[in-house]
Motif scaffolding. Structure first.
Motif, PDB file in Angstrom:
ATOM      1  N   GLU A  48     -35.523  -3.811   8.502  1.00  0.00           N
ATOM      2  CA  GLU A  48     -36.310  -4.994   8.171  1.00  0.00           C
ATOM      3  C   GLU A  48     -36.699  -5.038   6.700  1.00  0.00           C
ATOM      4  OE1 GLU A  48     -39.590  -4.848  10.877  1.00  0.00           O
ATOM      5  OE2 GLU A  48     -38.379  -5.528  12.567  1.00  0.00           O
ATOM      6  N   GLU A  49     -36.830  -3.881   6.069  1.00  0.00           N
ATOM      7  CA  GLU A  49     -37.265  -3.814   4.683  1.00  0.00           C
ATOM      8  C   GLU A  49     -36.104  -3.755   3.694  1.00  0.00           C
ATOM      9  OE1 GLU A  49     -40.022  -0.598   4.315  1.00  0.00           O
ATOM     10  OE2 GLU A  49     -41.502  -1.578   5.600  1.00  0.00           O
ATOM     11  N   SER A  50     -34.907  -4.065   4.157  1.00  0.00           N
ATOM     12  CA  SER A  50     -33.728  -4.078   3.294  1.00  0.00           C
ATOM     13  C   SER A  50     -33.316  -5.516   3.001  1.00  0.00           C
ATOM     14  CB  SER A  50     -32.567  -3.347   3.967  1.00  0.00           C
ATOM     15  OG  SER A  50     -32.905  -1.998   4.189  1.00  0.00           O
TER      16      SER A  50
ATOM     17  N   ARG B 266     -41.528  -7.504   2.530  1.00  0.00           N
ATOM     18  CA  ARG B 266     -41.484  -6.373   1.609  1.00  0.00           C
ATOM     19  C   ARG B 266     -40.101  -5.746   1.682  1.00  0.00           C
ATOM     20  NH1 ARG B 266     -44.924  -1.917   3.609  1.00  0.00           N
ATOM     21  NH2 ARG B 266     -43.064  -0.714   3.903  1.00  0.00           N
ATOM     22  N   CYS B 267     -39.437  -5.639   0.555  1.00  0.00           N
ATOM     23  CA  CYS B 267     -38.114  -5.024   0.511  1.00  0.00           C
ATOM     24  C   CYS B 267     -38.228  -3.669  -0.163  1.00  0.00           C
ATOM     25  CB  CYS B 267     -37.116  -5.914  -0.222  1.00  0.00           C
ATOM     26  SG  CYS B 267     -36.670  -7.371   0.710  1.00  0.00           S
ATOM     27  N   SER B 268     -38.076  -2.630   0.624  1.00  0.00           N
ATOM     28  CA  SER B 268     -38.111  -1.270   0.098  1.00  0.00           C
ATOM     29  C   SER B 268     -36.730  -0.820  -0.354  1.00  0.00           C
ATOM     30  CB  SER B 268     -38.627  -0.305   1.164  1.00  0.00           C
ATOM     31  OG  SER B 268     -39.919  -0.674   1.568  1.00  0.00           O
TER      32      SER B 268
ATOM     33  N   SER C 230     -34.981   4.588  16.203  1.00  0.00           N
ATOM     34  CA  SER C 230     -36.415   4.843  16.072  1.00  0.00           C
ATOM     35  C   SER C 230     -37.118   3.669  15.396  1.00  0.00           C
ATOM     36  CB  SER C 230     -36.647   6.110  15.257  1.00  0.00           C
ATOM     37  OG  SER C 230     -36.239   5.896  13.922  1.00  0.00           O
ATOM     38  N   ALA C 231     -38.440   3.648  15.522  1.00  0.00           N
ATOM     39  CA  ALA C 231     -39.246   2.608  14.883  1.00  0.00           C
ATOM     40  C   ALA C 231     -39.101   2.670  13.369  1.00  0.00           C
ATOM     41  CB  ALA C 231     -40.707   2.757  15.291  1.00  0.00           C
ATOM     42  N   SER C 232     -39.001   3.858  12.802  1.00  0.00           N
ATOM     43  CA  SER C 232     -38.860   3.982  11.346  1.00  0.00           C
ATOM     44  C   SER C 232     -37.514   3.447  10.872  1.00  0.00           C
ATOM     45  CB  SER C 232     -39.054   5.427  10.902  1.00  0.00           C
ATOM     46  OG  SER C 232     -38.093   6.270  11.486  1.00  0.00           O
TER      47      SER C 232
ATOM     48  N   LEU D 190     -35.812   0.995  12.429  1.00  0.00           N
ATOM     49  CA  LEU D 190     -35.934  -0.465  12.523  1.00  0.00           C
ATOM     50  C   LEU D 190     -36.717  -1.026  11.337  1.00  0.00           C
ATOM     51  CD1 LEU D 190     -36.630  -0.937  16.331  1.00  0.00           C
ATOM     52  CD2 LEU D 190     -34.576  -1.577  15.080  1.00  0.00           C
ATOM     53  N   GLU D 191     -37.738  -0.297  10.910  1.00  0.00           N
ATOM     54  CA  GLU D 191     -38.520  -0.716   9.752  1.00  0.00           C
ATOM     55  C   GLU D 191     -37.655  -0.720   8.486  1.00  0.00           C
ATOM     56  OE1 GLU D 191     -42.348   0.946   7.294  1.00  0.00           O
ATOM     57  OE2 GLU D 191     -42.363   1.161   9.468  1.00  0.00           O
ATOM     58  N   ALA D 192     -36.811   0.289   8.334  1.00  0.00           N
ATOM     59  CA  ALA D 192     -35.921   0.347   7.167  1.00  0.00           C
ATOM     60  C   ALA D 192     -34.946  -0.831   7.166  1.00  0.00           C
ATOM     61  CB  ALA D 192     -35.157   1.665   7.156  1.00  0.00           C
TER      62      ALA D 192
END
Length: 86
Positions: A68-70, A14-16, A60-62, A64-66
Motif C-alpha cells: 500500500e505504501e509503494s 504515504r509512499c515509503s 503478513s500485515a507488514s 500488505l502495508e509495504a
C-alpha cells in the motif's frame, strides 16, 4: 485541478517505497529479481523486496502495508510457476 486540492489528495497516501517488487520462486529470486532490484537501487529508486515469504505462505500485515505504501508494483512472472498448458 488546483494546487491546494492536488496537495491535499496526495497527502492522504504515504509512499515509503517507489517500487514494490513482487516475484515467486527460487528461479527468479536469485537471478532476475535480484538483478532488477540492484539496478533500480543503483539509480536511486527505493525498492521494497521481500526475500522471506515462501510460496503458499500467508501475506503478513507488514507486507500488505509495504504494498500500500509503494508508488508502483512490478510483478515478475516465472514460467516455472505458470499452470500447465499456458
Amino acid at each position: 485541478m488546483n494546487r491546494a486540492s492536488g496537495s491535499s489528495s496526495s497527502s492522504r497516501f504515504r509512499c515509503s517505497f517507489d517500487v514494490f517488487l513482487s516475484f515467486r520462486g527460487k528461479d527468479t529470486r536469485s537471478n532476475f529479481a535480484s538483478h532488477l532490484n540492484m539496478a533500480l537501487r543503483q539509480r536511486g529508486i527505493n525498492v521494497f523486496i521481500d526475500n522471506k515469504l515462501s510460496r503458499g505462505e500467508e501475506i503478513s500485515a507488514s507486507l500488505l502495508e509495504a504494498i500500500e505504501e509503494s508508488k508502483i508494483s512490478i510483478v515478475i512472472i516465472s514460467i516455472m510457476h505458470l499452470p500447465v498448458g499456458v
